[in-house]
Design a protein around this motif. Structure first.
Motif, PDB file in Angstrom:
ATOM      1  N   LEU A 169       7.753   6.940 -25.940  1.00 22.02           N
ATOM      2  CA  LEU A 169       9.164   6.642 -26.215  1.00 22.02           C
ATOM      3  C   LEU A 169       9.845   6.121 -24.952  1.00 22.02           C
ATOM      4  O   LEU A 169      10.596   5.144 -24.981  1.00 22.02           O
ATOM      5  CB  LEU A 169       9.890   7.896 -26.727  1.00 22.02           C
ATOM      6  CG  LEU A 169      11.392   7.744 -26.977  1.00 22.02           C
ATOM      7  CD1 LEU A 169      11.668   6.646 -27.984  1.00 22.02           C
ATOM      8  CD2 LEU A 169      12.016   9.045 -27.461  1.00 22.02           C
ATOM      9  N   ALA A 170       9.550   6.789 -23.825  1.00 22.99           N
ATOM     10  CA  ALA A 170      10.140   6.329 -22.564  1.00 22.99           C
ATOM     11  C   ALA A 170       9.705   4.893 -22.267  1.00 22.99           C
ATOM     12  O   ALA A 170      10.521   4.049 -21.892  1.00 22.99           O
ATOM     13  CB  ALA A 170       9.743   7.263 -21.427  1.00 22.99           C
ATOM     14  N   LEU A 171       8.420   4.582 -22.466  1.00 27.41           N
ATOM     15  CA  LEU A 171       7.925   3.228 -22.212  1.00 27.41           C
ATOM     16  C   LEU A 171       8.631   2.219 -23.107  1.00 27.41           C
ATOM     17  O   LEU A 171       9.069   1.153 -22.655  1.00 27.41           O
ATOM     18  CB  LEU A 171       6.409   3.169 -22.447  1.00 27.41           C
ATOM     19  CG  LEU A 171       5.551   3.941 -21.446  1.00 27.41           C
ATOM     20  CD1 LEU A 171       4.103   3.991 -21.906  1.00 27.41           C
ATOM     21  CD2 LEU A 171       5.649   3.297 -20.066  1.00 27.41           C
ATOM     22  N   MET A 176      11.565   2.482 -24.543  1.00 23.59           N
ATOM     23  CA  MET A 176      12.974   2.332 -24.187  1.00 23.59           C
ATOM     24  C   MET A 176      13.132   1.549 -22.885  1.00 23.59           C
ATOM     25  O   MET A 176      14.109   0.825 -22.697  1.00 23.59           O
ATOM     26  CB  MET A 176      13.637   3.710 -24.056  1.00 23.59           C
ATOM     27  CG  MET A 176      13.695   4.495 -25.336  1.00 23.59           C
ATOM     28  SD  MET A 176      14.735   3.700 -26.566  1.00 23.59           S
ATOM     29  CE  MET A 176      16.351   4.070 -25.908  1.00 23.59           C
ATOM     30  N   ILE A 177      12.169   1.691 -21.984  1.00 20.33           N
ATOM     31  CA  ILE A 177      12.222   0.912 -20.745  1.00 20.33           C
ATOM     32  C   ILE A 177      12.146  -0.581 -21.078  1.00 20.33           C
ATOM     33  O   ILE A 177      12.917  -1.391 -20.553  1.00 20.33           O
ATOM     34  CB  ILE A 177      11.077   1.325 -19.791  1.00 20.33           C
ATOM     35  CG1 ILE A 177      11.422   2.655 -19.129  1.00 20.33           C
ATOM     36  CG2 ILE A 177      10.852   0.258 -18.730  1.00 20.33           C
ATOM     37  CD1 ILE A 177      10.322   3.228 -18.275  1.00 20.33           C
ATOM     38  N   PHE A 201      15.584  -1.643 -22.505  1.00 17.39           N
ATOM     39  CA  PHE A 201      16.652  -1.819 -21.519  1.00 17.39           C
ATOM     40  C   PHE A 201      16.354  -2.981 -20.578  1.00 17.39           C
ATOM     41  O   PHE A 201      17.262  -3.667 -20.111  1.00 17.39           O
ATOM     42  CB  PHE A 201      16.900  -0.524 -20.733  1.00 17.39           C
ATOM     43  CG  PHE A 201      17.729   0.458 -21.508  1.00 17.39           C
ATOM     44  CD1 PHE A 201      19.069   0.195 -21.778  1.00 17.39           C
ATOM     45  CD2 PHE A 201      17.177   1.627 -21.994  1.00 17.39           C
ATOM     46  CE1 PHE A 201      19.838   1.086 -22.505  1.00 17.39           C
ATOM     47  CE2 PHE A 201      17.938   2.520 -22.729  1.00 17.39           C
ATOM     48  CZ  PHE A 201      19.268   2.248 -22.990  1.00 17.39           C
ATOM     49  N   PHE A 202      15.063  -3.214 -20.323  1.00 15.09           N
ATOM     50  CA  PHE A 202      14.700  -4.375 -19.511  1.00 15.09           C
ATOM     51  C   PHE A 202      15.106  -5.663 -20.227  1.00 15.09           C
ATOM     52  O   PHE A 202      15.732  -6.550 -19.629  1.00 15.09           O
ATOM     53  CB  PHE A 202      13.190  -4.369 -19.233  1.00 15.09           C
ATOM     54  CG  PHE A 202      12.734  -5.558 -18.439  1.00 15.09           C
ATOM     55  CD1 PHE A 202      13.137  -5.723 -17.126  1.00 15.09           C
ATOM     56  CD2 PHE A 202      11.920  -6.525 -19.014  1.00 15.09           C
ATOM     57  CE1 PHE A 202      12.726  -6.826 -16.393  1.00 15.09           C
ATOM     58  CE2 PHE A 202      11.505  -7.632 -18.291  1.00 15.09           C
ATOM     59  CZ  PHE A 202      11.917  -7.777 -16.974  1.00 15.09           C
ATOM     60  N   GLU A 252      18.829  -6.197 -20.088  1.00 13.55           N
ATOM     61  CA  GLU A 252      19.464  -6.507 -18.810  1.00 13.55           C
ATOM     62  C   GLU A 252      18.850  -7.683 -18.075  1.00 13.55           C
ATOM     63  O   GLU A 252      19.386  -8.151 -17.078  1.00 13.55           O
ATOM     64  CB  GLU A 252      19.452  -5.253 -17.920  1.00 13.55           C
ATOM     65  CG  GLU A 252      20.660  -4.367 -18.197  1.00 13.55           C
ATOM     66  CD  GLU A 252      20.382  -2.904 -17.939  1.00 13.55           C
ATOM     67  OE1 GLU A 252      19.670  -2.620 -16.968  1.00 13.55           O
ATOM     68  OE2 GLU A 252      20.884  -2.054 -18.695  1.00 13.55           O
ATOM     69  N   ASN A 253      17.722  -8.174 -18.561  1.00 11.26           N
ATOM     70  CA  ASN A 253      17.088  -9.289 -17.859  1.00 11.26           C
ATOM     71  C   ASN A 253      17.514 -10.620 -18.459  1.00 11.26           C
ATOM     72  O   ASN A 253      17.183 -10.952 -19.601  1.00 11.26           O
ATOM     73  CB  ASN A 253      15.566  -9.153 -17.923  1.00 11.26           C
ATOM     74  CG  ASN A 253      14.888 -10.265 -17.161  1.00 11.26           C
ATOM     75  OD1 ASN A 253      14.860 -11.398 -17.625  1.00 11.26           O
ATOM     76  ND2 ASN A 253      14.395  -9.968 -15.983  1.00 11.26           N
ATOM     77  N   TYR A 254      18.281 -11.389 -17.682  1.00 10.53           N
ATOM     78  CA  TYR A 254      18.728 -12.691 -18.166  1.00 10.53           C
ATOM     79  C   TYR A 254      17.809 -13.808 -17.691  1.00 10.53           C
ATOM     80  O   TYR A 254      17.790 -14.886 -18.260  1.00 10.53           O
ATOM     81  CB  TYR A 254      20.168 -12.954 -17.727  1.00 10.53           C
ATOM     82  CG  TYR A 254      21.160 -12.214 -18.587  1.00 10.53           C
ATOM     83  CD1 TYR A 254      21.721 -12.808 -19.708  1.00 10.53           C
ATOM     84  CD2 TYR A 254      21.491 -10.900 -18.296  1.00 10.53           C
ATOM     85  CE1 TYR A 254      22.597 -12.122 -20.518  1.00 10.53           C
ATOM     86  CE2 TYR A 254      22.368 -10.198 -19.099  1.00 10.53           C
ATOM     87  CZ  TYR A 254      22.922 -10.814 -20.215  1.00 10.53           C
ATOM     88  OH  TYR A 254      23.783 -10.127 -21.018  1.00 10.53           O
ATOM     89  N   ILE A 291      14.452 -14.202 -17.626  1.00  9.81           N
ATOM     90  CA  ILE A 291      13.360 -14.653 -18.502  1.00  9.81           C
ATOM     91  C   ILE A 291      13.669 -14.392 -19.973  1.00  9.81           C
ATOM     92  O   ILE A 291      13.292 -15.165 -20.834  1.00  9.81           O
ATOM     93  CB  ILE A 291      12.017 -13.929 -18.200  1.00  9.81           C
ATOM     94  CG1 ILE A 291      12.074 -13.163 -16.875  1.00  9.81           C
ATOM     95  CG2 ILE A 291      10.856 -14.905 -18.215  1.00  9.81           C
ATOM     96  CD1 ILE A 291      10.877 -12.285 -16.654  1.00  9.81           C
ATOM     97  N   LEU A 323      16.438   1.660 -30.114  1.00 11.83           N
ATOM     98  CA  LEU A 323      15.972   2.985 -30.523  1.00 11.83           C
ATOM     99  C   LEU A 323      15.825   3.068 -32.039  1.00 11.83           C
ATOM    100  O   LEU A 323      14.850   3.607 -32.558  1.00 11.83           O
ATOM    101  CB  LEU A 323      16.949   4.050 -30.003  1.00 11.83           C
ATOM    102  CG  LEU A 323      16.551   5.503 -30.262  1.00 11.83           C
ATOM    103  CD1 LEU A 323      15.236   5.834 -29.579  1.00 11.83           C
ATOM    104  CD2 LEU A 323      17.638   6.456 -29.780  1.00 11.83           C
TER     105      LEU A 323
END
Lengths: 367, 287
Positions: free
Chosen positions: A133-135, A137-138, A141-142, A145-147, A149, A255
């Motif tokens: 789950l942590a992977l 969600m990472i 969020f990446f 927030e990543n514009y 690529i 999520l």
């Protein structure tokens, strides 16, 4: 026994005939929104059912892998003048041929899955659930927030299914048949794999990793391989998904979407591959029809999920089986494998898991 | 230099907030082996509830009390009604809390809508404070979070290490069956600890909502924060949660300042390194 096999084959033939002829009398809405969507959700759920039911690994990273396959298709096949929405001014996309995108997407999903697998396979049960789950969600969020690529919140739009040999897979019926063919290949492929030595070893590891290790099996390698295969399947689902929605954005892997895959697998029952498609169909129907009666269809889905987890661990398939058994043999039920009842104690299989538990304390012995 | 000080403070306060959320998560996990994936929902629900009360009464402290008590009751209900009947089946318990989080997110969205809510904090902890370093000013509320989280952490530590309840809890973490056999009502302890963990999430919701804002999706953000903090710090360890929270908070803020969009990748890398070297987390014990 023979009669039962005959019945099963007859049912399978009728079902196959129905699935093949469905586009001839179904409306566009039914063929695409219900048919194709159920099939592609089913493929993604299959990856989880395979992992959870046959590998004992309940993963919440499948949506992220699905999404990364979609992003790969977007980056590698969308041309800048595509009519799709959401292509930001910052993102570089390349209009390569569709098959380059597909191959790359599948390679990316398998590679990411192998990486995630390496990170997570030393853990089991709820620990595995937490880490995946942590992977997942990472990744979400990446993407958010990543514009540079992935174009951040808006994602990448304009992915279209290709036209191959004159057949435009963007059209409802060709797309349905594409999904059906892919789903059938993966379904049959997995059926084959679970009977192969690899599949049997994986099931052995699910039931008792310690014993399998003692028998000389490399437990972690089997788990990583299983996770990679499941990631590949999620990637196939991601390719179909991005062609279906014609856009990919963080919203596709948040999520809620992450949990939806689990919901589909659990509603169907994490014990059989058929369940993945049944769950996907049920989910699609609820999504499409409940949403015309109430805005709170997510509550409906969540409550259904809760009820199934609490009362029918093997989902719809489990319910059908209990009813069938009740009809055939009365109340004398065989003990079923209940993968939800497993504990993450290091010994693997826990003898008390299949028995009804007393309300008292957990008696797991850490041996 | 001034930037560095500010970023460090930002990281520390973010870490303090993560500790508030993750401490409840790790306490529940340590004692009951329940991965409460509705923990983020408790955070968001507690925050919203606190906002409603603070908005109606004009009193921020009452908001915190409401968020805390509301989640305490919610936690007891969840534990007694949903989790107790399936106690010991940890995967099923985790799935039940996932189901809860779907329903909670949808109902909260229905009631509070998609807009962001902001609190009005009391004057004493609003505005800026002169740090007397490099002539810097820093938001008082963020300093308050730091002190508040530290105080709460010390209280929790004292409770676990210096009280009879703490002795029972620590014993139960090691051997539940034995504690139960010694005549201690372990079910009561479970209910108490779950309530405490949920209450901490509720408090964190109001405090975190006051520092930033409350909106749908925050449940996922703080669930992820709790997961990463306990994965890095060690599952079930209070001290581990504190260390994990500080690491995550600092790394995140430095990354935001110096490598803008790659904060997640850095957090991911740290998680990978910790899991590779110590699968049980920095202060966790082998499962």
């Amino acid at each position: 026994m023979r009669r039962r096999r005959l019945l099963t084959s007859a049912a399978a033939a009728v079902l196959a005939l129905f699935l093949l002829t469905f586009p001839l009398y179904g409306t566009d809405f039914q063929v695409v929104q219900i048919g194709a969507q159920s099939l592609l959700f089913g493929v993604v759920a299959l990856s989880l059912v395979f992992l959870a039911g046959y590998g004992g690994m309940v993963s919440l990273a499948q949506a992220a892998i699905y999404g990364l396959a979609g992003y790969t298709i977007g980056i590698l096949t969308v041309s800048h003048d595509a009519p799709g929405l959401g292509i930001g001014p910052f993102v570089v996309t390349h209009p390569y041929p569709w098959w380059v995108g597909v191959l790359a997407a599948l390679a990316v999903s398998a590679a990411i899955a192998a990486l995630f697998g390496l990170i997570a396979v030393r853990t089991q049960g709820i620990y595995f659930l937490m880490i995946t789950l942590a992977l997942g969600m990472i990744v979400y969020f990446f993407a958010e927030e990543n514009y540079a690529i992935l174009n951040g919140h808006g994602g990448i739009g304009g992915e279209r299914a290709p036209t191959v040999a004159g057949v435009a897979f963007t059209q409802p019926r060709p797309f349905y048949y594409l999904c059906l063919a892919v789903a059938a290949v993966i379904y049959l492929g997995l059926k084959y794999i679970i009977r192969s030595p690899f599949g049997l070893a994986l099931q052995g590891i699910r039931d008792n990793p310690r014993r399998m290790r003692a028998l000389g099996f490399w437990v972690e390698a089997h788990r990583v391989a299983g996770f990679t295969l499941a990631g590949f399947i999620a990637g196939v689902g991601g390719v179909l998904g991005v062609w279906y929605y014609q856009t990919i954005s963080p919203g596709s892997i948040d999520l809620t979407r992450t949990i939806n895959i689990l919901v589909i697998a659990v509603i169907g029952g994490m014990v059989s591959f058929e369940g993945a498609f049944l769950g996907a169909l049920a989910f699609t129907l609820v999504n499409n029809f409940a949403s015309s009666y109430t805005d709170r269809y997510n509550t409906v889905i969540g409550l259904t999920f809760l009820l199934i987890v609490l009362f029918s661990p093997n989902g719809i398939v489990g319910l059908v089986q209990s009813v069938a058994r009740y009809g055939v043999r009365g109340l004398a039920r065989e003990p079923r494998a209940d993968i939800l009842a497993q504990s993450s104690s290091p010994g693997g299989a826990e003898p008390t898991a299949a028995l009804p538990r007393k309300e008292e304390v957990d008696t797991t012995v850490e041996s | 230099m001034a930037d560095f000080v500010l970023n460090t403070l930002n990281g520390l306060t973010a870490g303090a907030l993560y500790f508030l959320v993750a401490s409840g998560f790790t306490l529940i996990f340590g004692l009951m082996r329940v991965v409460n994936l509705a923990h983020g929902s408790l955070y968001l629900f507690g925050g919203y509830l606190g906002w409603s009360v603070a908005d109606a009464t004009g009193n921020w402290v009452l908001g915190i009390v409401a968020g805390a008590l509301g989640m305490l009751v919610t936690g007891v209900l969840i534990q007694q009604v949903l989790l107790r009947p399936i106690q010991g089946q940890d995967l099923r318990e985790a799935l039940v809390t996932i189901g809860l989080s779907i329903v909670a997110a949808d109902l909260l969205l229905a009631h509070y809508g998609g807009v962001a809510y902001q609190f009005t904090t009391p004057d004493a902890i609003s505005g800026g404070t002169d740090l007397h370093i490099l002539g810097l000013f820093y938001p008082t509320f963020r300093l308050f979070i730091l002190v508040f989280a530290a105080a709460l952490g010390v209280l929790l530590w004292l409770m676990l290490n210096r009280t009879r309840l703490g002795i029972i809890v620590r014993a139960a973490i090691d051997d539940r069956a034995m504690v139960s056999a010694l005549g201690i009502n372990i079910q009561l302890i479970f209910a108490l600890l779950f309530a405490l963990g949920a209450m901490l999430a509720g408090i964190a919701g109001v405090v975190g909502g006051s520092a930033l804002s409350l909106s749908p999706g925050e449940d996922g953000r703080y669930l992820l924060a709790s997961l990463i903090v306990v994965i890095i710090g060690g599952m079930g360890s209070l001290e581990g949660a504190a260390i994990g929270a500080l690491i995550v908070g600092l790394v995140e803020q430095y990354a935001l300042a110096y490598a803008s969009t790659y904060a997640e990748i850095l957090i991911f890398a740290i998680m990978v390194v910790v899991l590779a070297v110590r699968p049980q987390g920095l202060l966790g014990r082998p499962a």
